[in-house]
Enzyme design. Structure first.
Site, mmCIF file in Angstrom:
data_model
loop_
_atom_site.group_PDB
_atom_site.id
_atom_site.type_symbol
_atom_site.label_atom_id
_atom_site.label_comp_id
_atom_site.label_asym_id
_atom_site.label_seq_id
_atom_site.Cartn_x
_atom_site.Cartn_y
_atom_site.Cartn_z
ATOM 1 N N ALA A 7 0.866 -1.171 0.000
ATOM 2 C CA ALA A 7 0.000 0.000 0.000
ATOM 3 C C ALA A 7 0.905 1.224 0.000
ATOM 4 O O ALA A 7 2.054 1.161 0.453
ATOM 5 C CB ALA A 7 -0.923 0.016 1.215
ATOM 6 N N SER A 8 0.389 2.337 -0.531
ATOM 7 C CA SER A 8 1.247 3.505 -0.738
ATOM 8 C C SER A 8 1.597 4.244 0.546
ATOM 9 O O SER A 8 2.707 4.768 0.685
ATOM 10 C CB SER A 8 0.572 4.477 -1.711
ATOM 11 N N THR A 9 0.666 4.310 1.509
ATOM 12 C CA THR A 9 0.902 5.094 2.714
ATOM 13 C C THR A 9 0.604 4.265 3.959
ATOM 14 O O THR A 9 -0.069 3.226 3.893
ATOM 15 C CB THR A 9 0.000 6.348 2.749
#
Length: 213
Positions: free
Chosen positions: A11-13
């Site tokens: 996931a990006s964050t």
């Protein structure tokens, strides 16, 4: 030869749940009659080559092993040059990429089919589709960034842009850890935040200390 299957979740964050797709991948593997040997999970941008868990996976994997994904964009939102570099590394390791959103890749889960002439043909087709999906993922990433920038610019024109809200709890933790002598790298690992966030919190701490003098 024993083929191991490695699940990769990204996931990006840190606000997003990288493990979200794990149950679906476990179910997919079960339906294919196999089990996932190990999971590699991280919160990093798909547009960056800085992904320690992905490269840890590539380091331990052996030829013929499978890299299992929910979607190709979990592996790459890279630009063309970086994607070719990553894909070349995966190929040099002799890994096979199986993604739930790429049905033709599912045949690679069957070791017999995978090693047959038909399997080699399907592997070549799979490679072309991987390149196409990686390019689509990158374009989607660039389009979203452009729309976001345009939205921010428009909000600024109207005086409505407030910027990203400050995570006060996180900043307090950063300040506390910093005062205890932890390094930026230590704090990055412990809290999963960026160095720029740490620097901003430290700057605030220094400003507060100066005011108190």
């Amino acid at each position: 030869m024993t083929v191991r299957i490695y699940g990769y979740l990204r996931a990006s964050t840190t606000e997003q749940n990288a493990d979200r797709a794990r149950p679906a991948l476990e179910c997919f593997a079960f339906n294919q009659g196999v089990a996932v040997s190990a999971w590699f999970t991280e919160n990093e941008s798909g547009a960056s080559m800085k992904r320690p868990e992905l490269f840890r996976l590539l380091d331990v994997a052996q030829p013929g092993d499978i890299l299992l994904l929910e979607q190709i964009d979990r592996l790459s939102r890279l630009n063309a040059k970086d994607w070719q570099k990553l894909r070349g590394l995966i190929q040099s390791k002799g890994l096979k990429i199986v993604s739930m959103d790429l049905p033709i890749s599912h045949t690679l889960m069957d070791a017999e089919t995978s090693e047959s002439f038909q399997g080699r043909i399907l592997d070549a087709i799979n490679g072309m589709l991987l390149d196409m999906l990686a390019a689509v993922s990158r374009k989607d990433y660039e389009d979203r960034r452009r729309r976001q920038s345009e939205g921010i610019a428009r909000a600024k024109e109207l005086g409505r842009f407030k910027g990203r809200p400050v995570d006060t709890d996180q900043r307090l933790k950063i300040m506390e850890l910093r005062m205890k002598g932890f390094s930026y790298s230590d704090i990055e690992r412990m809290l999963g935040c960026s160095r720029s966030t740490i620097a901003s919190a430290v700057k605030g701490l220094q400003h507060s200390s100066a005011e108190a003098v």
